[in-house]
Design an enzyme around this catalytic site. Structure first.
Site, PDB file in Angstrom:
ATOM      1  N   PHE A  58       0.814  -1.219   0.000  1.00  0.00           N
ATOM      2  CA  PHE A  58       0.000   0.000   0.000  1.00  0.00           C
ATOM      3  C   PHE A  58       0.847   1.268   0.000  1.00  0.00           C
ATOM      4  CE2 PHE A  58       0.449  -1.690   4.324  1.00  0.00           C
ATOM      5  CZ  PHE A  58       1.048  -0.622   4.970  1.00  0.00           C
ATOM      6  N   THR A  97      -2.291   2.052  15.485  1.00  0.00           N
ATOM      7  CA  THR A  97      -2.191   2.354  14.053  1.00  0.00           C
ATOM      8  C   THR A  97      -3.485   2.025  13.318  1.00  0.00           C
ATOM      9  OG1 THR A  97       0.152   1.763  14.213  1.00  0.00           O
ATOM     10  CG2 THR A  97      -0.790   1.925  11.998  1.00  0.00           C
ATOM     11  N   ASN A 122      -5.863   7.364   9.577  1.00  0.00           N
ATOM     12  CA  ASN A 122      -5.929   7.458  11.047  1.00  0.00           C
ATOM     13  C   ASN A 122      -5.673   8.869  11.573  1.00  0.00           C
ATOM     14  OD1 ASN A 122      -3.225   7.381  10.430  1.00  0.00           O
ATOM     15  ND2 ASN A 122      -2.871   5.365  11.304  1.00  0.00           N
ATOM     16  N   HIS A 125      -0.352  11.549  12.834  1.00  0.00           N
ATOM     17  CA  HIS A 125       0.889  10.806  13.006  1.00  0.00           C
ATOM     18  C   HIS A 125       1.522  11.218  14.321  1.00  0.00           C
ATOM     19  CE1 HIS A 125       4.933   9.244  12.298  1.00  0.00           C
ATOM     20  NE2 HIS A 125       5.362  10.408  12.755  1.00  0.00           N
TER      21      HIS A 125
HETATM   22  N1  UDP Z   1      -0.628   1.918   7.424  1.00  0.00           N
HETATM   23  C1  UDP Z   1      -1.624   1.316   6.680  1.00  0.00           C
HETATM   24  N2  UDP Z   1      -1.795  -0.037   6.766  1.00  0.00           N
HETATM   25  C2  UDP Z   1      -1.008  -0.818   7.567  1.00  0.00           C
HETATM   26  C3  UDP Z   1      -0.002  -0.189   8.328  1.00  0.00           C
HETATM   27  C4  UDP Z   1       0.162   1.166   8.238  1.00  0.00           C
HETATM   28  O1  UDP Z   1      -2.353   1.998   5.950  1.00  0.00           O
HETATM   29  O2  UDP Z   1      -1.214  -2.044   7.613  1.00  0.00           O
HETATM   30  C5  UDP Z   1      -0.432   3.379   7.325  1.00  0.00           C
HETATM   31  C6  UDP Z   1      -1.128   4.155   8.458  1.00  0.00           C
HETATM   32  O3  UDP Z   1      -1.645   5.377   7.921  1.00  0.00           O
HETATM   33  C7  UDP Z   1       0.025   4.396   9.414  1.00  0.00           C
HETATM   34  C8  UDP Z   1       1.202   4.580   8.457  1.00  0.00           C
HETATM   35  O4  UDP Z   1       0.944   3.679   7.402  1.00  0.00           O
HETATM   36  O5  UDP Z   1      -0.211   5.513  10.252  1.00  0.00           O
HETATM   37  C9  UDP Z   1       2.567   4.309   9.069  1.00  0.00           C
HETATM   38  O6  UDP Z   1       2.580   3.035   9.624  1.00  0.00           O
HETATM   39  P1  UDP Z   1       3.279   2.730  11.023  1.00  0.00           P
HETATM   40  O7  UDP Z   1       3.387   1.256  11.156  1.00  0.00           O
HETATM   41  O8  UDP Z   1       4.523   3.532  11.158  1.00  0.00           O
HETATM   42  O9  UDP Z   1       2.163   3.218  12.075  1.00  0.00           O
HETATM   43  P2  UDP Z   1       2.079   4.490  13.041  1.00  0.00           P
HETATM   44  O10 UDP Z   1       3.469   4.764  13.561  1.00  0.00           O
HETATM   45  O11 UDP Z   1       1.535   5.639  12.230  1.00  0.00           O
HETATM   46  O12 UDP Z   1       1.133   4.081  14.131  1.00  0.00           O
HETATM   47 MG    MG Z   2       5.261   4.888  12.615  1.00  0.00          MG
END
Ligand code: UDP
Ligand code: MG
Length: 167
Positions: A58, A97, A122, A125
């Site tokens: 994605f 997340t 979500n 950040h």
């Molecule tokens: N994301 C997503 N699908 C997933 C994991 C992440 O769409 O399975 C997106 C989501 O918007 C997330 C961003 O990618 O905030 C970054 O992912 P990360 O694992 O760093 O999560 P975060 O630190 O934002 O909680």
């Molecule tokens: Mg992250």
């Protein structure tokens, strides 16, 4: 010890007019905002911000999402929060997340959604740890945009630099 964390209100958060709600929730932390701005997100900035997601299926949608192409809002609001245990305090109010797994009392649980293409929209950040916070803050802000000294800096002299000024 005091530490710093990057907060972004993502384009869906802006489109849903959640800026006030998010800032109010984050004020529960009693942390200090030491930098803030509205910023257009270039593809380069989005790719650098999410470099750890490069191999995800994605990734392309995620870059479009952060650039605001899915929400007709080509900007994000970026802030640096600073104070005791800032990273964990902000992450706790932010929530998990996946907005479906995030508790309803958290910002992501209250306002996030999963699109039909599977991207977690979500609304915000928050840096996950100190190393990430340092990398991200340096990516989004220059030293003079932050009102406290967070990291070592140097003064360099630039020649032949064009700059837009008020007329
Ligand atoms: N994301 C997503 N699908 C997933 C994991 C992440 O769409 O399975 C997106 C989501 O918007 C997330 C961003 O990618 O905030 C970054 O992912 P990360 O694992 O760093 O999560 P975060 O630190 O934002 O909680
Ligand atoms: Mg992250």
């Amino acid at each position: 010890m005091k530490e710093q964390t990057l907060v972004l209100i993502k384009p869906d958060g802006l489109k849903k007019s959640l800026t006030g709600n998010i800032l109010t929730r984050l004020s529960e932390t009693r942390l200090e905002i030491v930098a803030s701005k509205i910023k257009r997100v270039s593809r380069e900035l989005a790719e650098k911000h999410y470099c750890h997601m490069k191999n995800e299926p994605f990734f392309e949608d995620l870059i479009k999402y952060l650039q605001g192409e899915l929400h007709d809002r080509k900007k994000v609001m970026a802030m640096v929060y600073w104070g005791e245990d800032a990273i964990n305090k902000v992450r706790a109010i932010c929530g998990k997340t996946n907005p479906e797994e995030a508790e309803a009392t958290t910002i992501r649980g209250a306002y996030g959604r999963i699109t039909t293409s599977g991207v977690y929209e979500n609304v915000m950040h928050a840096s996950a740890n100190r190393e990430e916070a340092e990398r991200e803050i340096k990516l989004w802000f220059s030293p003079d945009e932050i009102i406290v000294d967070l990291f070592p800096t140097a003064i360099i002299k630039k020649e032949n630099i064009k700059e837009r000024v008020w007329v």
